[in-house]
Design a protein around this motif. Structure first.
Motif, PDB file in Angstrom:
ATOM      1  N   ALA A 158     -39.210  27.039  45.330  1.00  0.00           N
ATOM      2  CA  ALA A 158     -37.776  26.904  45.061  1.00  0.00           C
ATOM      3  C   ALA A 158     -37.262  25.497  45.302  1.00  0.00           C
ATOM      4  N   GLN A 159     -37.949  24.714  46.144  1.00  0.00           N
ATOM      5  CA  GLN A 159     -37.443  23.381  46.469  1.00  0.00           C
ATOM      6  C   GLN A 159     -37.766  22.345  45.394  1.00  0.00           C
ATOM      7  N   ILE A 160     -38.604  22.689  44.407  1.00  0.00           N
ATOM      8  CA  ILE A 160     -38.964  21.734  43.360  1.00  0.00           C
ATOM      9  C   ILE A 160     -38.005  21.898  42.182  1.00  0.00           C
ATOM     10  N   PRO A 161     -37.258  20.863  41.808  1.00  0.00           N
ATOM     11  CA  PRO A 161     -36.343  20.970  40.663  1.00  0.00           C
ATOM     12  C   PRO A 161     -37.117  21.183  39.362  1.00  0.00           C
ATOM     13  N   ILE A 162     -36.501  21.905  38.436  1.00  0.00           N
ATOM     14  CA  ILE A 162     -37.105  22.181  37.135  1.00  0.00           C
ATOM     15  C   ILE A 162     -36.169  21.678  36.045  1.00  0.00           C
TER      16      ILE A 162
ATOM     17  N   GLY B  95     -33.064  30.988  43.231  1.00  0.00           N
ATOM     18  CA  GLY B  95     -33.382  29.998  44.250  1.00  0.00           C
ATOM     19  C   GLY B  95     -33.731  28.630  43.712  1.00  0.00           C
ATOM     20  N   HIS B  96     -33.840  28.474  42.403  1.00  0.00           N
ATOM     21  CA  HIS B  96     -34.276  27.208  41.830  1.00  0.00           C
ATOM     22  C   HIS B  96     -33.101  26.335  41.398  1.00  0.00           C
ATOM     23  N   THR B  97     -33.345  25.040  41.407  1.00  0.00           N
ATOM     24  CA  THR B  97     -32.416  24.085  40.813  1.00  0.00           C
ATOM     25  C   THR B  97     -32.933  23.771  39.419  1.00  0.00           C
ATOM     26  N   ILE B  98     -32.177  24.168  38.397  1.00  0.00           N
ATOM     27  CA  ILE B  98     -32.676  24.107  37.023  1.00  0.00           C
ATOM     28  C   ILE B  98     -31.685  23.363  36.133  1.00  0.00           C
TER      29      ILE B  98
ATOM     30  N   ILE C 193     -40.653  19.368  37.939  1.00  0.00           N
ATOM     31  CA  ILE C 193     -41.410  20.029  36.874  1.00  0.00           C
ATOM     32  C   ILE C 193     -40.608  19.960  35.587  1.00  0.00           C
ATOM     33  N   CYS C 194     -41.263  19.558  34.508  1.00  0.00           N
ATOM     34  CA  CYS C 194     -40.650  19.587  33.178  1.00  0.00           C
ATOM     35  C   CYS C 194     -41.366  20.644  32.349  1.00  0.00           C
TER      36      CYS C 194
END
Length: 342
Positions: free
Chosen positions: A135-139, A158-161, A118-119
Motif C-alpha cells: 500500500a505504501q508504493i504509489p501507482i 489503501g493505495h495512492t493511485i 509502479i507504472c
C-alpha cells in the motif's frame, strides 16, 4: 549492504588510533579529521541528504500490443527515474491466454523488489498490480478507460493511485462539436451502462454549450430499439463504446444519413463510415503519466488524480464528408484519411 559497511568503517576509523590496522598498507598516522567525511557521508546517505535514484517498475498488460509499447516509450521519455520493465507475454492471441511465468515475474518483483513507484500500462496490468502492490508504493496508470470506476471496483482503498484516462477530455469533445457545427441542436448517444460516467461528463459539457444530449442505454444483444428512440431527435451521433458496433447496428446508423463521430480510439469506425474519430495518442498518454510520476517522486501533489488527455488527433473519412457536405474540425492534426466506406 554498502551503506552499512561505510557506516561501520567510518565509525571505527574515526576513533581508531592506528588506521593502518583498518586499511592494510596505509601508513599515514591516525587522524580522525581525515576519516570524518566518510562517516558524515554514510550518515547523509542513510537519512536521504544525498539523493539516490529511485527505480520505477513499469508493467505492460501485453507484450505484443503496439499502443502499450508506445505508452511505455512516452513514459520513459518523460519520467526522470530509472525504470525496470516487465510485460505480460501473450501465449494465445485468440483466447487471450498469457504465459503465467511472465506475470509471476512482474508481480514477484513488485512484492520483493521494493520499487519507489509502479507504472501500470493497460487495464489488466493495473488490476493485477492492485492485488499485490504494498500500500505504501504509489501507482500510476496509463492506457486505462474510466480509471475512477476501475479503482472503485477494485476496493483498493489503501493505495495512492493516479491515472490518465486515454479518452480525450469531454470539454474538448463538446467544444469541437459546437465550433464545427454551430447550428447543431442535439447529439444522440447509445451506450452501455459501464460508460455512464462518461455520458454524464459529456452531458454536463453539452449543457454549457446549449446542446441537448439524447442518450439511451443499449441492450447488449439488441441495441436497435435504443437507436430508434434516439434517431428521431438527434442531429448527430456520438459513439463512445462498443454498443453500436456489433451486427447490423452500425449499418442502420449509417442509414440515417447523419454525421457520426467516434470516441472509440480505433480508426475502424471511421473506415466503416463515421465522419471522423479521435485517435488514441498512446505516447502522449505515457508522457502525461510520466509527468505525474516525476511530481510524485519529487514529493509534490497531483491534482486532479485522474486527468484526461488534452491532446488529440483525428481520423477523417473524406467520402462521408463529401456525401453529407459537412465540415470536419480544423484545429487538430488529421493523421489518417479514408476515401471509402467498408
Amino acid at each position: 549492504m554498502v551503506w552499512l559497511s561505510l557506516v561501520l568503517i567510518g565509525t571505527y576509523c574515526t576513533f581508531q588510533p592506528d588506521i593502518s590496522k583498518v586499511i592494510k598498507g596505509y601508513e599515514m598516522p591516525a587522524n580522525p579529521i581525515r576519516i570524518l567525511p566518510v562517516f558524515l557521508f554514510s550518515i547523509c546517505f542513510i537519512f536521504g541528504a544525498i539523493p539516490v535514484s529511485a527505480e520505477v517498475a513499469v508493467i505492460l498488460s501485453r507484450d505484443d500490443f503496439e499502443p502499450y509499447q508506445e505508452a511505455r516509450q512516452g513514459f520513459e521519455e518523460t519520467c526522470t527515474a530509472p525504470t525496470k520493465v516487465f510485460a505480460f507475454e501473450v501465449e494465445n492471441r485468440e483466447t487471450r491466454q498469457y504465459k503465467q511465468r511472465s506475470i509471476d515475474e512482474a508481480l514477484n518483483y513488485i512484492q520483493k523488489g521494493n520499487p519507489e513507484l509502479i507504472c501500470a500500462i493497460g487495464t489488466q496490468a493495473f488490476l493485477a498490480v492492485l492485488q499485490v502492490a504494498p500500500a505504501q508504493i504509489p501507482i500510476v496508470a496509463a492506457m486505462v478507460k474510466s480509471p475512477e470506476q476501475l479503482i472503485q471496483d477494485s476496493l483498493a482503498t489503501g493505495h495512492t493511485i493516479y491515472a490518465v484516462d486515454f479518452f480525450v477530455s469531454s470539454d474538448i469533445v463538446m467544444e469541437t462539436i459546437r465550433s464545427t457545427y454551430p447550428e447543431l441542436k442535439s447529439i444522440g448517444i447509445i451506450y452501455y451502462e459501464t460508460s455512464q460516467s462518461l455520458v454524464d461528463e459529456l452531458r454536463a459539457e453539452a449543457d454549457t454549450r446549449n446542446l441537448q444530449v439524447i442518450a439511451e442505454v443499449a441492450d447488449g444483444n439488441n441495441p436497435l430499439p435504443a437507436l430508434r428512440n434516439v434517431s428521431t431527435s438527434a442531429d448527430l451521433f456520438l459513439i463512445i463504446d462498443n454498443a453500436m458496433i456489433g451486427g447490423s447496428a452500425f449499418d442502420v446508423l449509417l442509414g440515417f444519413q447523419k454525421p457520426i463521430i467516434s470516441l472509440i480510439h480505433n480508426p475502424r469506425m471511421v473506415r466503416k463510415g463515421a465522419l471522423f474519430g479521435f485517435l488514441l495518442q498512446s505516447r502522449e498518454n505515457g508522457r502525461a503519466v510520466g509527468q505525474i510520476a516525476n511530481t510524485i517522486l519529487a514529493g509534490g501533489k497531483v491534482t486532479p488524480p485522474f486527468p484526461k488527455m488534452t491532446k488529440a488527433a483525428l481520423a477523417v473519412n473524406q467520402k462521408v464528408r463529401d456525401l453529407l457536405n459537412v465540415p470536419v474540425p480544423n484545429n487538430f492534426d488529421i493523421l489518417e484519411k479514408y476515401n471509402t466506406i467498408e
